[in-house]
Design a protein around this motif. Structure first.
Motif, PDB file in Angstrom:
ATOM      1  N   GLN A 363       0.833  -1.054  -0.102  1.00  0.00           N
ATOM      2  CA  GLN A 363       0.139   0.163   0.047  1.00  0.00           C
ATOM      3  C   GLN A 363       0.779   1.244  -0.007  1.00  0.00           C
ATOM      4  N   CYS A 364       1.964   1.357   0.775  1.00  0.00           N
ATOM      5  CA  CYS A 364       2.847   2.466   0.743  1.00  0.00           C
ATOM      6  C   CYS A 364       3.416   2.482  -0.590  1.00  0.00           C
ATOM      7  N   GLN A 365       3.902   1.628  -1.330  1.00  0.00           N
ATOM      8  CA  GLN A 365       4.508   1.747  -2.513  1.00  0.00           C
ATOM      9  C   GLN A 365       3.662   2.266  -3.355  1.00  0.00           C
ATOM     10  N   TYR A 366       2.091   1.739  -3.423  1.00  0.00           N
ATOM     11  CA  TYR A 366       1.068   2.424  -4.268  1.00  0.00           C
ATOM     12  C   TYR A 366       0.854   3.835  -3.825  1.00  0.00           C
ATOM     13  N   ASP A 367       1.024   4.307  -2.585  1.00  0.00           N
ATOM     14  CA  ASP A 367       0.769   5.802  -2.544  1.00  0.00           C
ATOM     15  C   ASP A 367       1.916   6.411  -2.803  1.00  0.00           C
ATOM     16  N   GLY A 368       3.151   5.886  -3.240  1.00  0.00           N
ATOM     17  CA  GLY A 368       4.155   6.646  -3.653  1.00  0.00           C
ATOM     18  C   GLY A 368       4.134   6.931  -5.160  1.00  0.00           C
ATOM     19  N   THR A 369       3.179   6.100  -5.880  1.00  0.00           N
ATOM     20  CA  THR A 369       3.225   6.373  -7.364  1.00  0.00           C
ATOM     21  C   THR A 369       2.135   6.833  -7.760  1.00  0.00           C
ATOM     22  N   ARG A 370       1.051   7.188  -6.987  1.00  0.00           N
ATOM     23  CA  ARG A 370      -0.123   7.627  -7.062  1.00  0.00           C
ATOM     24  C   ARG A 370      -0.423   8.995  -7.601  1.00  0.00           C
ATOM     25  N   LYS A 371      -0.873   9.208  -8.584  1.00  0.00           N
ATOM     26  CA  LYS A 371      -0.700  10.522  -8.911  1.00  0.00           C
ATOM     27  C   LYS A 371      -1.663  11.709  -8.218  1.00  0.00           C
ATOM     28  N   ALA A 372      -0.725  12.962  -8.058  1.00  0.00           N
ATOM     29  CA  ALA A 372      -1.595  13.962  -7.130  1.00  0.00           C
ATOM     30  C   ALA A 372      -2.381  14.967  -8.122  1.00  0.00           C
ATOM     31  N   ASP A 373      -3.680  15.267  -7.814  1.00  0.00           N
ATOM     32  CA  ASP A 373      -4.592  15.894  -8.510  1.00  0.00           C
ATOM     33  C   ASP A 373      -4.116  17.425  -8.114  1.00  0.00           C
ATOM     34  N   GLY A 374      -4.962  18.415  -8.705  1.00  0.00           N
ATOM     35  CA  GLY A 374      -4.668  19.718  -8.357  1.00  0.00           C
ATOM     36  C   GLY A 374      -3.889  20.582  -9.568  1.00  0.00           C
ATOM     37  N   TYR A 375      -2.787  20.366  -9.509  1.00  0.00           N
ATOM     38  CA  TYR A 375      -1.914  21.391 -10.525  1.00  0.00           C
ATOM     39  C   TYR A 375      -1.781  20.553 -11.995  1.00  0.00           C
ATOM     40  N   HIS A 376      -2.100  21.313 -12.994  1.00  0.00           N
ATOM     41  CA  HIS A 376      -2.131  20.757 -14.270  1.00  0.00           C
ATOM     42  C   HIS A 376      -0.632  21.307 -14.979  1.00  0.00           C
ATOM     43  N   TYR A 377       0.039  20.015 -15.110  1.00  0.00           N
ATOM     44  CA  TYR A 377       1.352  20.209 -15.763  1.00  0.00           C
ATOM     45  C   TYR A 377       1.351  20.272 -17.351  1.00  0.00           C
ATOM     46  N   ARG A 378       2.155  20.995 -17.933  1.00  0.00           N
ATOM     47  CA  ARG A 378       2.288  21.164 -19.277  1.00  0.00           C
ATOM     48  C   ARG A 378       3.600  20.590 -19.672  1.00  0.00           C
ATOM     49  N   THR A 379       3.806  19.804 -20.456  1.00  0.00           N
ATOM     50  CA  THR A 379       5.159  19.318 -20.795  1.00  0.00           C
ATOM     51  C   THR A 379       5.209  19.175 -22.265  1.00  0.00           C
ATOM     52  N   SER A 380       6.310  19.100 -22.856  1.00  0.00           N
ATOM     53  CA  SER A 380       6.612  19.088 -24.319  1.00  0.00           C
ATOM     54  C   SER A 380       5.926  17.973 -25.066  1.00  0.00           C
ATOM     55  N   SER A 381       5.095  18.232 -25.958  1.00  0.00           N
ATOM     56  CA  SER A 381       4.426  17.217 -26.630  1.00  0.00           C
ATOM     57  C   SER A 381       4.987  16.155 -27.242  1.00  0.00           C
ATOM     58  N   GLY A 382       6.447  16.341 -27.587  1.00  0.00           N
ATOM     59  CA  GLY A 382       7.263  15.090 -28.071  1.00  0.00           C
ATOM     60  C   GLY A 382       7.807  14.500 -26.947  1.00  0.00           C
ATOM     61  N   SER A 383       7.808  14.800 -25.873  1.00  0.00           N
ATOM     62  CA  SER A 383       8.672  13.988 -24.699  1.00  0.00           C
ATOM     63  C   SER A 383       7.810  13.084 -23.785  1.00  0.00           C
ATOM     64  N   HIS A 384       8.169  11.815 -23.884  1.00  0.00           N
ATOM     65  CA  HIS A 384       7.320  10.712 -23.119  1.00  0.00           C
ATOM     66  C   HIS A 384       8.380  10.085 -22.179  1.00  0.00           C
ATOM     67  N   HIS A 385       8.503  10.835 -20.722  1.00  0.00           N
ATOM     68  CA  HIS A 385       9.390  10.288 -20.013  1.00  0.00           C
ATOM     69  C   HIS A 385       8.495   9.702 -18.863  1.00  0.00           C
ATOM     70  N   ARG A 386       8.720   8.333 -18.676  1.00  0.00           N
ATOM     71  CA  ARG A 386       7.927   7.705 -17.491  1.00  0.00           C
ATOM     72  C   ARG A 386       8.930   6.930 -16.632  1.00  0.00           C
ATOM     73  N   LEU A 387       8.194   7.091 -15.341  1.00  0.00           N
ATOM     74  CA  LEU A 387       8.978   6.237 -14.222  1.00  0.00           C
ATOM     75  C   LEU A 387       8.618   4.706 -14.348  1.00  0.00           C
ATOM     76  N   PRO A 388       9.374   3.740 -13.756  1.00  0.00           N
ATOM     77  CA  PRO A 388       9.098   2.302 -14.269  1.00  0.00           C
ATOM     78  C   PRO A 388       7.542   1.829 -13.652  1.00  0.00           C
ATOM     79  N   SER A 389       7.128   1.165 -14.782  1.00  0.00           N
ATOM     80  CA  SER A 389       5.697   0.700 -14.632  1.00  0.00           C
ATOM     81  C   SER A 389       5.696  -0.413 -13.404  1.00  0.00           C
ATOM     82  N   PRO A 390       4.253  -0.800 -13.122  1.00  0.00           N
ATOM     83  CA  PRO A 390       4.582  -2.144 -12.125  1.00  0.00           C
ATOM     84  C   PRO A 390       4.970  -3.237 -12.330  1.00  0.00           C
ATOM     85  N   ASN A 391       5.294  -3.527 -13.925  1.00  0.00           N
ATOM     86  CA  ASN A 391       5.997  -4.493 -14.461  1.00  0.00           C
ATOM     87  C   ASN A 391       7.454  -4.293 -14.506  1.00  0.00           C
ATOM     88  N   TYR A 392       8.003  -3.262 -14.005  1.00  0.00           N
ATOM     89  CA  TYR A 392       9.412  -2.844 -14.382  1.00  0.00           C
ATOM     90  C   TYR A 392      10.328  -3.956 -13.780  1.00  0.00           C
TER      91      TYR A 392
END
Length: 553
Positions: A363-392
């Protein structure tokens, strides 16, 4: 109440969050969106101008990736006048040091330390992809987003000391990293790379477990002395290559014409420098393994759940040891650390999948990966940077796509990276390419990371032997314990961005009253008012006394 005006928006300053040598951080209301933000106000003088522009350059590079997935603070905009630079960020709640202080510096549970560690490792992994060294990782620069809504979800802040890999060549005598978290290669004057950040993270993890800094040196000599007391002497070839070795060590050539090094005694160092060494450690450890026996409740030895948590603690200490290797070439990388059994939970799943502790850890591990709502982030349209998925951890390789041209350019320039040393220039390549450099002979054929030799043979619970904790001044067993005061020797500007527990996009009653009373007409630009300086806690002498137990769930 000051009004700050950028090209696109106006900001009403609500309160000062903290002050440092070069500026201050204020809490402000953004009129265009009605959001609360943090503004870092830095003096625009000749000496600081280059440093500030470098920080802005790096913040722009970091802004190209998703700050939510990469765990970086969101940089909104910047503007300046003749007196100051103004850097606008999202508003976060509190840093880890403030959190520890609020909880009496009680040890943080291991499962929560894992949540924090995994996120910082994700940030360091992304920084390595961007060819950036943070160079000032410490509890003050790791911010909790909102502890009530998102427990132990963090973001890394303050890139004022950061630099690109290809710019390391210009650093002749680096004075980077806060002293408690300064890597041996910086202390000794050796070539360095991004692995200085891994050393800092290892010190932070140990501090969260101990409730006090692992190496709280009052000077660089004290820092080296503490490290050698716990981890032993650096290798001889490293001391021969280091430019500052003779400040802390004495060298003697034996009959075989080999260098024999020993650290200077307290009296020798004081006689040479007129600086008195101090003892500020609460726990004087003879090895990093002894972290397993500090602050361990007796319940760890009496039931299954306690033994599971103790096994988890041992896995954490294993990772700390990999992060705190004296030779940076043998130090674990962020990507390898993300696959470590402490972070992946593989070992707990294999042996204790049906225990309550394992479910809490998940559960703690899930809390660390859960997305926080509130602020809308704008990133470059051509960038796709992701942290490891659950199957990492099941995948052998996770590939990043669409790397930015700037990153590729920096990585290519790393081939020419070198460190300037007295009377000569050494062409150092931070990764082995088969080239031999006699000046740094000990660093050429370095050992690459190898799989841990620690055997994972788990016996039945009734066959386990209870570890002995009392001999290390145990926090829980001493009859004369008290939660120690805490101090940081470095008074450098630590960017203490903070906020209340309320949602960042909403104002409290008092703030709303202040905002409603403001004159929203366009006013002449004002850089702010005078405020009392922000001070860190005073230095202290540690004393082991009886604590009042302050569990953190």
């Amino acid at each position: 109440m000051a009004l700050l005006q950028s090209k696109d928006d106006c900001y009403d300053v609500i309160a000062v969050q903290g002050k440092g040598t070069f500026g201050e951080v204020v809490k402000a209301w953004k009129r265009g969106t009605g959001e609360m933000v943090a503004i870092k106000m830095l003096k625009n003088d000749f000496l600081r101008s280059r440093i500030i522009k470098n920080e802005i350059k790096l913040l722009k590079a970091i802004r190209a990736v998703d700050p939510e997935e990469s765990h970086f603070i969101h940089f909104i905009e910047y503007f300046h006048d003749e007196a100051k630079f103004y850097l606008v960020f999202e508003l976060l709640q509190q840093n880890l040091f403030e959190y520890q202080k609020k909880n009496g510096f009680a040890p943080v549970p291991v499962r929560h330390i894992r949540t924090i560690t995994a996120q910082v490792l994700g940030a360091l992994s992304k920084l390595k992809e961007l060819s950036i060294i943070h160079a000032d990782l410490k509890p003050e620069n790791i911010m909790l987003i909102d502890q009530a809504k998102y427990p132990f979800k963090i973001k890394v802040i303050d890139f004022g000391s950061a630099s690109m890999f290809n710019q390391v060549r210009y650093v002749k005598e680096p004075y980077i990293q806060s002293r408690f978290y300064r890597a041996p290669e910086i202390l000794l004057g050796l070539p360095f790379c991004e692995k200085v950040d891994m050393w800092s993270l290892g010190c932070i993890i140990a501090e969260l477990q101990l409730g006090c800094p692992l190496y709280p040196g009052n000077s660089e000599y004290d820092q080296i002395r503490y490290i050698c007391d716990t981890q032993g002497m650096p290798k001889s070839h490293a001391l021969c290559a280091a430019s500052k070795s003779l400040l802390f060590f004495n060298r003697k050539i034996d009959s075989n014409k080999e260098n024999q090094w020993r650290i200077k005694t307290l009296e020798e160092y004081q006689l040479e420098t007129n600086v008195k060494p101090l003892e500020k450690r609460k726990f004087i450890l003879k090895s990093l393994d002894q972290i397993e026996s500090v602050n361990v409740p007796k319940s760890y030895y009496s039931d299954v759940e306690g033994l599971v948590e103790y096994d988890d603690l041992k896995n954490m200490v294993e990772l700390i040891k990999r992060m705190l290797t004296l030779d940076s070439h043998e130090r674990i990388t962020p990507n390898a650390a993300l696959k470590h059994t402490f972070i992946s939970l593989q070992q707990l799943k294999l042996n204790y999948e049906h225990t309550k502790y394992y479910q809490l850890a998940q559960q703690c591990q899930y809390d660390g990966t859960r997305k926080a709502d509130g602020y809308h982030y704008r990133t470059s349209s051509g960038s796709h940077h992701r942290l490891p998925s659950p199957n990492y951890y099941q995948d052998e390789a996770v590939k990043d796509t669409n790397d930015m041209a700037e990153i590729q350019r920096c990585i290519k320039q790393m081939e020419n990276l070198h460190i300037a040393e007295p009377d000569k220039v050494v062409n150092l390549k931070p990764w082995s390419d088969g080239t031999y450099h006699p000046e740094l002979a000990g660093y050429q054929d370095h050992a690459y990371l190898r799989a841990s030799t620690r055997q994972n043979d788990y016996l039945h619970l009734e066959q386990r032997r209870n570890p002995v904790a009392s001999q290390f001044g145990n926090y829980w067993t001493s009859k004369h314990s008290k939660v120690p005061l805490h101090s940081k020797s470095d008074a450098s500007f630590s960017n203490p961005v903070g906020r209340n527990r309320d949602d960042a996009t909403k104002c409290g009653d008092e703030e709303r009253r202040i905002i409603n009373s403001l004159d929203l007409s366009t006013q002449k630009f004002n850089t702010g008012e005078d405020h009392a300086p922000y001070k860190k806690p005073e230095a202290f002498t540690v004393e082991v006394l009886e604590p009042s137990v302050c569990p953190i769930d």
